[in-house]
Scaffold this motif. Structure first.
Motif, short mmCIF file in Angstrom:
data_model
loop_
_atom_site.label_atom_id
_atom_site.label_comp_id
_atom_site.label_asym_id
_atom_site.label_seq_id
_atom_site.Cartn_x
_atom_site.Cartn_y
_atom_site.Cartn_z
N SER A 43 0.84 -1.19 0.00
CA SER A 43 0.00 0.00 0.00
C SER A 43 0.89 1.25 0.00
CB SER A 43 -0.91 0.01 1.23
OG SER A 43 -1.54 1.27 1.37
N TYR A 44 0.53 2.21 -0.86
CA TYR A 44 1.27 3.48 -0.82
C TYR A 44 0.46 4.57 -0.12
CZ TYR A 44 -1.03 3.83 -5.47
OH TYR A 44 -1.91 3.79 -6.52
N ALA A 45 -0.42 4.13 0.79
CA ALA A 45 -1.12 5.07 1.66
C ALA A 45 -0.25 5.36 2.88
CB ALA A 45 -2.47 4.50 2.08
N ALA A 46 0.94 5.89 2.61
CA ALA A 46 1.91 6.27 3.63
C ALA A 46 2.67 7.48 3.09
CB ALA A 46 2.87 5.11 3.92
N SER A 47 3.33 8.19 3.98
CA SER A 47 4.04 9.40 3.54
C SER A 47 5.15 9.03 2.58
CB SER A 47 4.62 10.13 4.75
OG SER A 47 5.69 9.40 5.32
N ILE A 48 5.52 9.97 1.73
CA ILE A 48 6.59 9.71 0.76
C ILE A 48 7.90 9.43 1.48
CG2 ILE A 48 7.26 12.14 0.48
CD1 ILE A 48 7.00 9.49 -2.31
N GLU A 49 8.10 10.05 2.65
CA GLU A 49 9.32 9.79 3.43
C GLU A 49 9.36 8.33 3.89
OE1 GLU A 49 8.41 13.99 3.26
OE2 GLU A 49 7.21 12.32 4.04
N GLN A 50 8.22 7.84 4.36
CA GLN A 50 8.14 6.44 4.78
C GLN A 50 8.32 5.50 3.60
OE1 GLN A 50 8.63 6.36 8.11
NE2 GLN A 50 6.86 5.07 8.51
N LEU A 51 7.75 5.86 2.47
CA LEU A 51 7.87 5.02 1.28
C LEU A 51 9.32 4.96 0.79
CD1 LEU A 51 4.68 6.08 -0.73
CD2 LEU A 51 5.01 4.03 0.67
N GLU A 52 10.03 6.07 0.87
CA GLU A 52 11.43 6.08 0.45
C GLU A 52 12.26 5.14 1.31
OE1 GLU A 52 12.41 10.19 0.77
OE2 GLU A 52 11.72 10.70 -1.26
N ILE A 53 12.02 5.17 2.62
CA ILE A 53 12.76 4.27 3.52
C ILE A 53 12.37 2.82 3.23
CG2 ILE A 53 13.13 3.61 5.93
CD1 ILE A 53 12.54 6.54 6.68
N ALA A 54 11.08 2.58 3.03
CA ALA A 54 10.61 1.22 2.75
C ALA A 54 11.25 0.68 1.48
CB ALA A 54 9.09 1.21 2.63
N MET A 55 11.36 1.51 0.44
CA MET A 55 11.96 1.06 -0.81
C MET A 55 13.45 0.75 -0.63
SD MET A 55 9.62 0.72 -3.09
CE MET A 55 8.70 0.09 -1.68
N GLN A 56 14.12 1.54 0.18
CA GLN A 56 15.53 1.25 0.47
C GLN A 56 15.67 -0.10 1.16
OE1 GLN A 56 16.88 4.57 2.84
NE2 GLN A 56 16.63 6.05 1.18
N ARG A 57 14.80 -0.36 2.10
CA ARG A 57 14.85 -1.63 2.84
C ARG A 57 14.51 -2.81 1.94
NH1 ARG A 57 11.98 -0.32 8.73
NH2 ARG A 57 13.38 1.37 9.35
N ILE A 58 13.47 -2.66 1.12
CA ILE A 58 13.11 -3.75 0.19
C ILE A 58 14.23 -3.99 -0.80
CG2 ILE A 58 11.51 -4.45 -1.64
CD1 ILE A 58 9.30 -2.96 -0.14
N GLY A 59 14.84 -2.91 -1.30
CA GLY A 59 15.96 -3.06 -2.23
C GLY A 59 17.12 -3.80 -1.59
N ARG A 60 17.42 -3.48 -0.34
CA ARG A 60 18.50 -4.16 0.37
C ARG A 60 18.18 -5.63 0.58
NH1 ARG A 60 19.44 -0.41 4.61
NH2 ARG A 60 17.79 -1.41 5.83
N PHE A 61 16.92 -5.92 0.88
CA PHE A 61 16.51 -7.30 1.09
C PHE A 61 16.62 -8.12 -0.20
CE2 PHE A 61 12.88 -10.39 1.11
CZ PHE A 61 13.42 -11.26 2.03
N VAL A 62 16.13 -7.56 -1.29
CA VAL A 62 16.20 -8.27 -2.58
C VAL A 62 17.66 -8.48 -2.98
CG1 VAL A 62 15.69 -8.08 -5.05
CG2 VAL A 62 13.95 -7.47 -3.37
N LYS A 63 18.50 -7.48 -2.73
CA LYS A 63 19.93 -7.61 -3.05
C LYS A 63 20.57 -8.73 -2.24
CE LYS A 63 23.69 -6.22 -5.13
NZ LYS A 63 23.85 -6.36 -6.59
#
Length: 401
Positions: free
Chosen positions: A367-387
């Motif tokens: 869900s992207y019903a979260a602040s853009i700041e939270q989404l940016e951190i979430a994407m960093q974490r997901i990217g790190r996990f996939v890597k």
């Protein structure tokens, strides 16, 4: 003497599967520093003018029952709203009901139209409550799988293949939860031809109608010839950021409404009066706030899709709602494995795609019903996990060599 409680419970109720959404939400709630992309709830607070209207209603002593179908004044405003925004015309006196959330609207619709054994076609991936509500009403849910290569849209051919002499209705949700897929006017018209050919009804869940991004939203009831065959479900939760208010509404031909009101009389009586007065303010004076929220979601959608693709996850562009549904098949993990490990290792909560039906396996709902700041951190974490998964796979291959 002790009793075996299982012998006293409804077989139907016991057989229901618990919500796959709540499972991960409850687990995330017990952890610290978790970014939740799991529950489909706006991060915006209900606009102040709506809250103030409900507060004033309480101050003024509006604490009694309303008519079963809801305040006539609110039903009149709902009728104007549907006509103005979606070109559908309903009489407020006997074609509209205000309900306790859109989920109750769905429940009323299925109870009103289904006899034991009647089949309802459900397009999957689908919101988790659909099959349960059909089952509780005595119906039989018939699942139709859709796929990313077709933007998770059902085709007339698929519908034709699923229809039997027991089929009573089709349940449509556009924009869709969980995929964000939207059916345009041409696609709805093709579905309408199938509906008319087989003499079916359509229950259309349009709760995300305010959150369409790339094309103008089309209500199924506005398709020529479909008005009498449609039970239209909508509400205030998503577009107006009023999830906790639990206010929905349905509109349909009066013959359906008459039966639904009878069911409502014996189950709920009416929606809370002061909240209905808040909803009245929402429809009258909140267009600007709703549009601002829609613009925020649109920007977040674009950010999420671009970010997930950069991470290496395939992701179709959702046309509405506030979800993305990326594929995680490249990782080699199941949807539940991916969601569980992401939560434990990177503290990001998502919903495994198989919670929405078998065709959701290999995907996750974010869900992207979260602040853009939270989404940016979430994407960093997901990217790190996939890597980290890619590195592990490379090490395994290296050891095999």
């Amino acid at each position: 003497m002790s009793i075996d409680f299982q012998n006293y419970l409804s077989t139907t109720a016991k057989g229901l599967e618990p919500s796959g959404i709540r499972k991960f939400f409850d687990l995330a709630a017990s952890m610290e520093d978790v970014i939740s992309l799991g529950v489909g709830e706006p991060d915006f607070v209900t606009p102040w003018n709506i809250r103030e209207a409900a507060i004033e209603a309480l101050k003024d002593g509006h604490t009694s029952y309303t008519a079963n179908a809801g305040l006539l004044e609110l039903r009149q405003e709902i009728s104007k709203y549907l006509k103005r925004n979606f070109q559908t015309s309903y009489q407020p006196e006997d074609q509209v009901i205000v309900t306790v959330g859109a989920s109750q609207s769905l429940d009323l619709a299925f109870r009103a139209i289904l006899n034991p054994g009647d089949e309802v076609l459900i397009i999957e991936p689908a919101f988790v409550s659909y099959t349960a509500l059909v089952t509780l009403a005595g119906g039989v849910p018939i699942r139709i799988a859709t796929y990313a290569e077709n933007d998770f849209k059902v085709t007339p051919k698929q519908l034709e293949a699923a229809i039997t002499d027991r089929t009573k209705a089709i349940l449509l949700c556009s924009p869709s939860n969980p995929t964000g897929s939207c059916l345009n006017r041409a696609e709805l018209t093709e579905i309408a031809q199938v509906v008319d050919k087989h003499d079916l009804l359509v229950v259309t869940d349009e709760i995300y109608a305010e959150l369409s991004y790339d094309e103008e939203f089309t209500s199924f009831a506005a398709i020529p010839g479909m008005y009498d065959r449609t039970i239209l479900i909508n509400g205030f939760s998503k577009g107006f950021a009023m999830t906790g208010w639990r206010l929905g509404f349905l509109a349909a031909p009066r013959e359906f409404i008459q039966v639904m009101v009878k069911i409502y009389q014996f189950t709920t009586m009416c929606a809370p009066t002061m909240l209905q007065l808040g909803a009245l303010e929402a429809l009258r004076n909140s267009t600007e706030q709703v549009e601002k929220m829609r613009q925020h979601y649109w920007r977040r959608r674009n950010f999420m899709v671009q970010s997930l693709r950069k991470i290496g996850l395939d992701c179709h562009t959702p046309g509405g709602a506030f979800y993305v549904f990326p594929s995680i098949q490249k990782t080699g993990l199941t949807s539940e494995q991916f969601a569980a490990r992401l939560l434990q290792e990177e503290k990001v909560a998502v919903v495994p795609g198989n919670a929405f039906g078998d065709s959701g396996e290999g995907y996750i709902r974010c869900s992207y019903a979260a602040s853009i700041e939270q989404l940016e951190i979430a994407m960093q974490r997901i990217g790190r996990f996939v890597k980290s998964l890619e590195t592990t796979q490379e090490n395994v291959l290296e050891n095999v060599r």
